[in-house]
Design a protein around this motif. Structure first.
Motif, short mmCIF file in Angstrom:
data_model
loop_
_atom_site.label_atom_id
_atom_site.label_comp_id
_atom_site.label_asym_id
_atom_site.label_seq_id
_atom_site.Cartn_x
_atom_site.Cartn_y
_atom_site.Cartn_z
N SER A 1 0.84 -1.19 0.00
CA SER A 1 0.00 0.00 0.00
C SER A 1 0.88 1.25 0.00
O SER A 1 2.09 1.18 0.24
CB SER A 1 -0.91 0.02 1.23
OG SER A 1 -0.15 0.25 2.40
N ALA A 2 0.25 2.39 -0.24
CA ALA A 2 0.98 3.64 -0.26
C ALA A 2 1.60 3.96 1.09
O ALA A 2 2.64 4.63 1.17
CB ALA A 2 0.06 4.78 -0.69
N ASP A 3 1.00 3.48 2.18
CA ASP A 3 1.52 3.76 3.52
C ASP A 3 2.84 3.06 3.80
O ASP A 3 3.50 3.36 4.80
CB ASP A 3 0.49 3.35 4.58
CG ASP A 3 -0.69 4.30 4.64
OD1 ASP A 3 -0.58 5.41 4.08
OD2 ASP A 3 -1.72 3.95 5.23
N GLN A 4 3.24 2.15 2.93
CA GLN A 4 4.52 1.45 3.11
C GLN A 4 5.65 2.09 2.29
O GLN A 4 6.81 1.74 2.45
CB GLN A 4 4.39 -0.02 2.71
CG GLN A 4 3.45 -0.83 3.60
CD GLN A 4 3.39 -2.28 3.17
OE1 GLN A 4 4.02 -2.69 2.20
NE2 GLN A 4 2.60 -3.08 3.90
N ILE A 5 5.31 3.03 1.45
CA ILE A 5 6.28 3.61 0.52
C ILE A 5 7.27 4.52 1.26
O ILE A 5 6.85 5.40 2.01
CB ILE A 5 5.56 4.43 -0.56
CG1 ILE A 5 4.75 3.52 -1.48
CG2 ILE A 5 6.55 5.25 -1.38
CD1 ILE A 5 3.91 4.28 -2.49
N PRO A 6 8.56 4.35 1.03
CA PRO A 6 9.51 5.37 1.48
C PRO A 6 9.29 6.63 0.64
O PRO A 6 9.42 6.58 -0.59
CB PRO A 6 10.88 4.75 1.19
CG PRO A 6 10.62 3.27 1.04
CD PRO A 6 9.24 3.17 0.47
N PRO A 7 8.92 7.74 1.26
CA PRO A 7 8.52 8.93 0.49
C PRO A 7 9.55 9.39 -0.53
O PRO A 7 9.19 9.68 -1.69
CB PRO A 7 8.30 9.98 1.59
CG PRO A 7 7.99 9.20 2.82
CD PRO A 7 8.80 7.95 2.71
N ASP A 8 10.80 9.47 -0.15
CA ASP A 8 11.82 9.94 -1.08
C ASP A 8 12.01 8.98 -2.26
O ASP A 8 12.31 9.41 -3.37
CB ASP A 8 13.16 10.13 -0.36
CG ASP A 8 13.19 11.40 0.48
OD1 ASP A 8 12.24 12.20 0.38
OD2 ASP A 8 14.16 11.58 1.25
N GLU A 9 11.83 7.70 -2.00
CA GLU A 9 12.01 6.71 -3.06
C GLU A 9 10.97 6.92 -4.16
O GLU A 9 11.29 6.85 -5.35
CB GLU A 9 11.89 5.30 -2.48
CG GLU A 9 12.14 4.20 -3.50
CD GLU A 9 11.99 2.80 -2.90
OE1 GLU A 9 11.63 1.88 -3.65
OE2 GLU A 9 12.24 2.65 -1.69
N PHE A 10 9.75 7.18 -3.77
CA PHE A 10 8.71 7.39 -4.78
C PHE A 10 8.95 8.68 -5.56
O PHE A 10 8.83 8.70 -6.79
CB PHE A 10 7.32 7.43 -4.14
CG PHE A 10 6.23 7.75 -5.12
CD1 PHE A 10 5.86 6.83 -6.09
CD2 PHE A 10 5.60 8.99 -5.10
CE1 PHE A 10 4.87 7.13 -7.03
CE2 PHE A 10 4.62 9.30 -6.03
CZ PHE A 10 4.24 8.37 -6.99
N VAL A 11 9.28 9.76 -4.87
CA VAL A 11 9.47 11.04 -5.56
C VAL A 11 10.62 10.94 -6.56
O VAL A 11 10.52 11.43 -7.69
CB VAL A 11 9.73 12.18 -4.55
CG1 VAL A 11 10.05 13.47 -5.28
CG2 VAL A 11 8.51 12.38 -3.66
#
Length: 287
Positions: free
Chosen positions: A219-229
């Motif tokens: 889910s989106a709540d597991q995403i490392p924020p910087d990794e996605f950006v």
């Protein structure tokens, strides 16, 4: 707004809108114009100091209230919090936008992230629709002769025809087009230092689904924020280019960002714009 190079050079009260990706050089170019003659309208500054001022402060206060020492001072009105947004420092806006992902890593839940994205879109639309009013204010109140609208990088994402119609009616729209070299610089910069971004919701949903599937997050709540950006920025970048070009084709003109970077002063700027107008005029004369 359309005009010939001669009409532009003779234009007594010039009104310009600069469009392009963040980092392409819009603010740098605007700052090379004489500050005594040109009113510099920053769309992002207007967003942060007018339309998102309260949400930005609420976000800061929410964080401060988690610190017992600051919480007691805030609750007793012993201190107050304000944001020091300037044209050169827009960090409070970026902090409010945030990044989708794991809250434990500083990310925002998807629903909250989308809420903030929607607020930013509304604010950016309002800030651009304010341009005609500020053209009048700049002249009548402050005595500025010329006006430059330094628009945010996400104007092309708004899908708000009234914004483009308003800007085209009241200003000459110039799109600062990236070069391949600058494109790679901006993408590499985003990978090294991922910053909050605005996305169209349809684009965000599609990219999130692909990222989750590719990286194996549930889910989106597991995403490392910087990794996605860092992952999504090149896709966002390339999705915006045809949007900017379409705006320029219909409403304005194109300036090569590498040529804009060579501008030293107002005279260089005016000549660059006149050359851009002439370049667009030439094909129509030959048809």
């Amino acid at each position: 707004m359309r005009m010939t190079p001669q009409e532009f050079l003779r234009w007594d009260a010039k009104r310009i809108t600069l469009l392009g990706m963040s980092g392409v050089g819009k603010t740098t170019l605007a700052n090379k114009l004489p500050k005594a003659e040109w009113f510099h309208y920053s769309g992002d500054y207007r967003i942060g100091t007018k339309y998102l001022e309260e949400p930005i402060l609420d976000n800061i206060k929410r964080q401060a209230m988690q610190v017992p020492f600051l919480r007691d001072l805030l609750r007793s009105d012993s201190i107050y919090i304000c944001s020091n947004i300037t044209v050169e420092n827009l960090a409070p806006i970026a902090t409010f936008l945030g990044k989708v992902g794991d809250p434990a890593q500083g990310g925002l839940p998807l629903a909250e992230f989308k809420r903030r994205q929607a607020l930013h879109r509304q604010a950016e639309i309002a800030a651009m629709l304010d341009v005609p009013e500020f053209i009048d204010k700049a002249r009548e109140i402050y005595g500025y002769r010329h006006f430059v609208n330094d628009a945010g990088g996400s104007v092309c994402e708004l899908d708000a025809p009234e914004v483009l119609e308003t800007l085209a009616e009241h200003t000459l729209i110039l799109y600062l087009k990236t070069t391949p070299e600058l494109e790679q610089t901006l993408i590499e910069r985003a990978r090294r230092n991922p910053k909050p971004l605005y996305y169209r919701e349809e684009f965000l949903d599609r990219q999130l689904a692909e990222f989750l599937a590719e990286r194996g997050y549930a889910s989106a709540d597991q995403i490392p924020p910087d990794e996605f950006v860092a992952w999504v920025f090149p896709r966002l970048f390339h999705s915006r280019l045809p949007r900017y070009q379409a705006i320029a084709d219909r409403y304005g003109y194109v300036i090569d960002a590498s040529e804009a970077a060579k501008v030293r002063d107002e005279q260089d700027f005016l000549q660059l714009v006149a050359d851009s107008l002439a370049a667009k005029e030439a094909p129509s004369r030959n048809e």
